[in-house]
Write an enzyme that holds these catalytic residues in place. Sequence first.
Site, short mmCIF file in Angstrom:
data_model
loop_
_atom_site.label_atom_id
_atom_site.label_comp_id
_atom_site.label_asym_id
_atom_site.label_seq_id
_atom_site.Cartn_x
_atom_site.Cartn_y
_atom_site.Cartn_z
N CYS A 42 0.84 -1.20 0.00
CA CYS A 42 0.00 0.00 0.00
C CYS A 42 0.87 1.25 0.00
O CYS A 42 1.99 1.26 0.52
CB CYS A 42 -0.92 -0.01 1.22
N ASP A 44 0.37 3.81 1.70
CA ASP A 44 0.28 4.45 3.02
C ASP A 44 1.67 4.85 3.55
O ASP A 44 2.58 4.02 3.59
CB ASP A 44 -0.40 3.47 4.00
N ARG A 46 2.77 5.31 6.39
CA ARG A 46 3.22 4.69 7.65
C ARG A 46 3.86 3.33 7.42
O ARG A 46 4.45 2.76 8.34
CB ARG A 46 2.04 4.55 8.62
N HIS A 98 -2.04 -3.89 5.19
CA HIS A 98 -1.79 -3.43 6.57
C HIS A 98 -3.11 -3.09 7.24
O HIS A 98 -4.05 -2.63 6.58
CB HIS A 98 -0.86 -2.21 6.58
N CYS A 101 -5.92 0.26 7.06
CA CYS A 101 -5.74 0.70 5.66
C CYS A 101 -6.92 1.58 5.25
O CYS A 101 -8.07 1.13 5.25
CB CYS A 101 -5.62 -0.50 4.74
ZN LIG Z 1 -3.40 1.18 3.00
#
Ligand SMILES: [Zn+2]
Length: 218
Positions: A42, A44, A46, A98, A101
């Site tokens: 992803c 993302d 983080r 994750h 998400c």
């Molecule tokens: Zn995600």
Amino acid sequence: MTDYEKIFENNRRWIEEKKASDADFFEKLAIGQDPDFLYIGCSDSRVSTEEMMGADPGEVFVHRNIANVINNNDLSVMSVINFAVSQLHVKHIIVCGHYECGGVKAAMQPQDHGILNPWLRNIRDVYRLHKDELNSIKEEELRYRRLVELNVEEQCVNVIKTAVVQKTYLQKGYPVVHGWVFDIHSGKLIDLNLNFRKKLEEIQEIYNLGTPGLNKVY
Ligand SMILES: [Zn+2]
């Protein structure tokens, strides 16, 4: 110093650190790449791929998008898989989702998300495929976590559907496809322990693209 300027200061420091431990570090990087891993995860911010894997530059070929979707019509991810398998000869393909998400969460909400709709539909399709199991989970947070896991599994299936993965695995015994979830709450990488050969057998019933004579794993 602004946050933007700080990035270039960090970069200068990183170069110094790398050269201090290996003076030829960047000359070696420039020679070429030979990664064993393709990581599809992803976008993302983080989820820091190399950091959480403890990997160095050159060790992981990476593709990221919203909610780690492997869409059959997405030329970008299909090109990445093709190149990684046929040119880089990666031994492992990892699909990593994750918990927490945002893409998966958005797909769970019956809302119009504009340009994101066709992308999120891929995840809504995963929900539809597994709706009996998901609807039986009463607590929303647990249902959300389970959809993250099932999305990883289904995206692994999409990787295994590709001709390049089937043919290369049947000829060489790799790449093996793995499904992971990164638990943002603890930092832990969870291997979903997918049975790759079993998945491949199931997929071959319908999506068999193997070479004649080499087209069965069982
Ligand atoms: Zn995600």
